[in-house]
Scaffold this active site. Structure first.
Site: not given
Ligand code: UDP
Length: 330
Positions: A13, A34-35, A59-60, A78, A148, A178
């Site tokens: 990401g 990372d997925n 996928d964590v 996320s 979220y 950011t």
């Protein structure tokens, strides 16, 4: 001496990939996970040639295994833009809750220090301004952002519980808006939205009357703050962001000036629960970490604009990939 080993989730990401770069430069062995649902391998493809960079597509939210020892974990997996978590609300809830649980379990097992990425969204539409870490927030749990915001609030609670109950070394960073290179052009966030519109010759879409405020931090400053927090010994949440606050209307004017577009601004309805103001109080980060942002918005925006201009023209017109659908069917 063998290299320190770090696991970075959400590595493909925007923030994750910059963190991979930083830790490679600091001499770490980086295990990146990372997925690829919102991440993009392009962001890290320059690292694949390195022996000390290992990538796992995973996928964590499911059990996480990494062979051997681990010194550090950064949990940055996320979806993070309102458009994304509206499209994939359940995955967003799962990665913040189940994903965090799995990574805390991994940290405990490996005796690794873990830093989790929290967010200014834990303050919701804040009644305290600027936001200090001891403010508990004003969040609508059942609104569109609830998936979220509440996942991240649960993440903080779970992280503190592992800290107090299991004595895991934990760190919590509350990240404010950011920006920088490798943001996705079509993720709906205001900066890529405005720059994309300027580059396509479209009008800039301001949501609401544009009087809502945000405070934008350049990615290199954020990464420095995260690095220092990871190396600190403070387990409570710490705001990291740039306190230079601006209204969205003024921000649109800055982008118009920067890009030289001849287009105008147009107004669209304000999304539900869109926070009216946001500015980090960074006194704690200054005191604990000796950290404050160095890159002005003028400098940071120039670099970011150059990045978006350098992308192949067709990416400006590419609709968001269909990864979400493919993923949801799984
Ligand atoms: N916004 C806007 N036009 C756009 C996209 C966003 O005016 O095309 C507004 C949005 O309503 C919000 C602010 O810009 O008030 C920042 O939105 P973003 O999605 O970047 O992040 P947020 O801070 O809301 O999570």
């Amino acid at each position: 001496m063998s290299k320190k080993k770090i696991l970075i989730t959400g590595a493909a990401g925007f923030l994750g990939s910059h963190l991979c770069d930083r830790f490679i430069n600091e001499g770490f062995e980086v295990h990146a996970m990372d997925n690829l649902i919102t991440g993009d391998l392009k962001n890290i493809e320059h690292l694949f040639k390195l022996r000390e960079f290992i990538f796992y597509e995973h996928d964590v939210s499911n059990f996480v295994h990494v062979p051997g020892h681990l010194d550090y974990i950064l949990h940055f997996a996320s979806p993070a833009s309102p458009i994304d978590y509206l499209k994939i609300p359940i995955q967003t809830l799962k990665v913040g809750s189940l994903g965090t649980h799995n990574l805390l379990g991994l940290a405990k097992e490996k005796k690794a220090r873990i830093l989790v990425a929290s967010t200014s969204e834990v303050y919701g539409d804040p009644h305290v301004h600027p936001q200090t870490e001891d403010y508990w927030g004003n969040v609508n749990p059942v609104g569109p952002r609830g998936v979220y915001d509440e996942a991240k609030r649960f993440q903080e609670a779970m992280t503190m519980a592992y800290h107090t109950y299991h004595k895991v070394e934990t760190r919590i960073v509350r990240i404010f808006n950011t920006y920088g290179p490798r943001m996705r052009l079509n993720d709906g966030r205001v900066l890529p939205a405005f720059i994309g519109q300027a580059l396509r010759g479209e009008d800039l879409t301001i949501f609401g009357d544009g009087s809502q405020t945000r405070s934008f931090c350049y990615v290199d400053d954020l990464v420095e703050g995260i690095y220092r927090l990871l190396m600190s010994d403070y387990a409570g949440p710490v705001n990291v962001g740039n306190p230079d606050e601006i209204t969205i209307k003024e921000f649109a004017e800055e982008i118009i000036k920067l890009t030289g577009t001849k287009q105008k601004v147009i107004y669209k309805p304000l999304p539900v629960d869109d926070p009216t103001q946001r500015q980090p109080d960074i006194a704690l980060a200054k005191k604990l970490l000796g950290w404050e942002p160095k890159v002005s918005r003028a400098e940071g925006l120039k670099i970011t604009y150059e990045y978006f201009k350098s992308l192949p023209k067709e990416s400006l017109y590419k609709k968001e990939h269909n990864k979400f659908e493919r993923y949801i069917k799984k």
